[in-house]
Design a protein around this motif. Structure first.
Motif, PDB file in Angstrom:
ATOM      1  N   THR A  94      43.837  40.699  53.657  1.00 26.33           N
ATOM      2  CA  THR A  94      42.988  41.671  54.344  1.00 26.33           C
ATOM      3  C   THR A  94      42.742  42.861  53.419  1.00 26.33           C
ATOM      4  O   THR A  94      43.465  43.051  52.427  1.00 26.33           O
ATOM      5  N   PRO A  95      41.750  43.700  53.727  1.00 24.83           N
ATOM      6  CA  PRO A  95      41.513  44.899  52.902  1.00 24.83           C
ATOM      7  C   PRO A  95      42.754  45.769  52.749  1.00 24.83           C
ATOM      8  O   PRO A  95      43.043  46.253  51.656  1.00 24.83           O
ATOM      9  N   SER A  96      43.505  45.963  53.825  1.00 21.97           N
ATOM     10  CA  SER A  96      44.698  46.801  53.745  1.00 21.97           C
ATOM     11  C   SER A  96      45.762  46.167  52.859  1.00 21.97           C
ATOM     12  O   SER A  96      46.471  46.861  52.116  1.00 21.97           O
ATOM     13  N   GLU A  97      45.883  44.839  52.903  1.00 18.41           N
ATOM     14  CA  GLU A  97      46.853  44.137  52.054  1.00 18.41           C
ATOM     15  C   GLU A  97      46.446  44.227  50.589  1.00 18.41           C
ATOM     16  O   GLU A  97      47.284  44.447  49.710  1.00 18.41           O
ATOM     17  N   ILE A  98      45.159  44.055  50.323  1.00 15.79           N
ATOM     18  CA  ILE A  98      44.668  44.176  48.948  1.00 15.79           C
ATOM     19  C   ILE A  98      44.967  45.561  48.402  1.00 15.79           C
ATOM     20  O   ILE A  98      45.507  45.726  47.300  1.00 15.79           O
ATOM     21  N   ALA A  99      44.615  46.585  49.185  1.00 11.57           N
ATOM     22  CA  ALA A  99      44.813  47.963  48.747  1.00 11.57           C
ATOM     23  C   ALA A  99      46.287  48.257  48.495  1.00 11.57           C
ATOM     24  O   ALA A  99      46.648  48.894  47.491  1.00 11.57           O
ATOM     25  N   ARG A 100      47.156  47.801  49.386  1.00 10.14           N
ATOM     26  CA  ARG A 100      48.591  48.064  49.239  1.00 10.14           C
ATOM     27  C   ARG A 100      49.125  47.448  47.957  1.00 10.14           C
ATOM     28  O   ARG A 100      49.812  48.122  47.168  1.00 10.14           O
ATOM     29  N   VAL A 101      48.809  46.187  47.715  1.00  3.15           N
ATOM     30  CA  VAL A 101      49.326  45.483  46.537  1.00  3.15           C
ATOM     31  C   VAL A 101      48.817  46.122  45.248  1.00  3.15           C
ATOM     32  O   VAL A 101      49.591  46.403  44.320  1.00  3.15           O
ATOM     33  N   VAL A 102      47.524  46.352  45.184  1.00  4.06           N
ATOM     34  CA  VAL A 102      46.930  46.885  43.952  1.00  4.06           C
ATOM     35  C   VAL A 102      47.345  48.331  43.717  1.00  4.06           C
ATOM     36  O   VAL A 102      47.678  48.725  42.593  1.00  4.06           O
ATOM     37  N   ASN A 103      47.353  49.143  44.766  1.00  4.51           N
ATOM     38  CA  ASN A 103      47.735  50.544  44.594  1.00  4.51           C
ATOM     39  C   ASN A 103      49.200  50.685  44.182  1.00  4.51           C
ATOM     40  O   ASN A 103      49.544  51.531  43.349  1.00  4.51           O
ATOM     41  N   GLU A 104      50.065  49.863  44.763  1.00  4.23           N
ATOM     42  CA  GLU A 104      51.481  49.918  44.388  1.00  4.23           C
ATOM     43  C   GLU A 104      51.681  49.526  42.927  1.00  4.23           C
ATOM     44  O   GLU A 104      52.451  50.168  42.201  1.00  4.23           O
ATOM     45  N   ALA A 105      50.992  48.487  42.493  1.00  2.89           N
ATOM     46  CA  ALA A 105      51.109  48.047  41.101  1.00  2.89           C
ATOM     47  C   ALA A 105      50.536  49.092  40.142  1.00  2.89           C
ATOM     48  O   ALA A 105      51.088  49.332  39.062  1.00  2.89           O
ATOM     49  N   THR A 106      49.446  49.730  40.541  1.00  2.00           N
ATOM     50  CA  THR A 106      48.826  50.769  39.710  1.00  2.00           C
ATOM     51  C   THR A 106      49.746  51.969  39.585  1.00  2.00           C
ATOM     52  O   THR A 106      49.947  52.514  38.487  1.00  2.00           O
ATOM     53  N   LYS A 107      50.314  52.379  40.701  1.00  2.00           N
ATOM     54  CA  LYS A 107      51.232  53.516  40.688  1.00  2.00           C
ATOM     55  C   LYS A 107      52.419  53.221  39.772  1.00  2.00           C
ATOM     56  O   LYS A 107      52.828  54.069  38.956  1.00  2.00           O
ATOM     57  N   LYS A 108      52.989  52.039  39.882  1.00  2.00           N
ATOM     58  CA  LYS A 108      54.141  51.654  39.066  1.00  2.00           C
ATOM     59  C   LYS A 108      53.810  51.726  37.582  1.00  2.00           C
ATOM     60  O   LYS A 108      54.592  52.245  36.772  1.00  2.00           O
TER      61      LYS A 108
END
Length: 228
Positions: A94-108
């Motif tokens: 879902t859009p929220s799942e995509i955002a969570r995964v990508v944003n977490e990886a980007t932040k890391k």
């Protein structure tokens, strides 16, 4: 402690920069959040498929300039091929799942690259699922009127997809492609017609209809009173 914050937004292209400078910037200023946008796309290059290494370079420059500013991104997932976390997004997410995964990886990745700049506190990643045009579906009535279409056409898209941020991630059914098809000359103007529609809809309605966009703004609102 501070009752205001400054934010530098590194954006994908001219459309996103115009949206921030003309609409989002004055809206946030009333909340004592002072945002400015800087475009990462090279002059003459169209948006889409923004490479993370170039964005990370700009992130580092802004994180190092002033230690009391926050830095964020505004890049859309649609069409991106090189970015942290893309390979971790599950099929059918879902859009929220995509955002969570990508944003977490980007932040890391950014925190690991710039530990001395306190990127863990000062960097706010935001990967929009679709291009700017998705926000224009926040009001079916305004969008339909501006394009001279029946509102039922816009409502049908929203009924099928659920919300503006969930409109199909496909070359033929992405928000921009739908607006092109509905435009009289077959090409929707983002920077003129798009901005006029966005201004009429307003940021508050976009926040109401687009939870990921709303969450991005809420992250800045929560920082008022904190020390960068």
């Amino acid at each position: 402690m501070s009752d205001c914050i400054e934010v530098v937004a590194i954006v994908e292209g001219k459309t996103e920069q115009t949206f921030i400078e003309s609409l989002l910037k004055p809206y946030l200023a009333r909340k004592m959040i002072f945002m400015r946008a800087t475009q990462v796309t090279k002059p003459g290059q169209k948006g889409g498929d923004v490479r993370f290494e170039r964005v990370k370079r700009d992130l580092g420059l802004h994180l190092k300039q002033r230690r009391d500013t926050y830095v964020t991104t505004l890049v859309d997932y649609y069409g991106t091929k090189e970015w942290p976390g893309l390979e971790l997004v599950p099929s059918g997410a879902t859009p929220s799942e995509i955002a969570r995964v990508v944003n977490e990886a980007t932040k890391k990745e950014v925190v690991a690259s710039f530990p001395e700049q306190r990127a863990d506190r000062r960097f706010i990643p935001y990967m929009a699922i679709h291009e700017f045009e998705a926000l224009l579906f926040s009001s079916s009535a305004i969008l339909a009127t501006r394009l001279g279409k029946k509102e039922s056409h816009v409502k049908a898209v929203l009924t099928a997809c659920g919300e503006p941020e969930a409109i199909n991630n496909h070359p033929e059914t992405a928000p921009s492609k739908r607006l092109d098809a509905w435009s009289k000359n077959g090409k929707f103007s983002k920077t003129t017609t798009g901005m006029a529609i966005a201004r009429e809809i307003g940021i508050d309605r976009m926040r109401e209809k687009c939870p990921l966009f709303n969450g991005w703004i809420e992250s800045f609102e929560a920082m008022i009173g904190e020390q960068a």
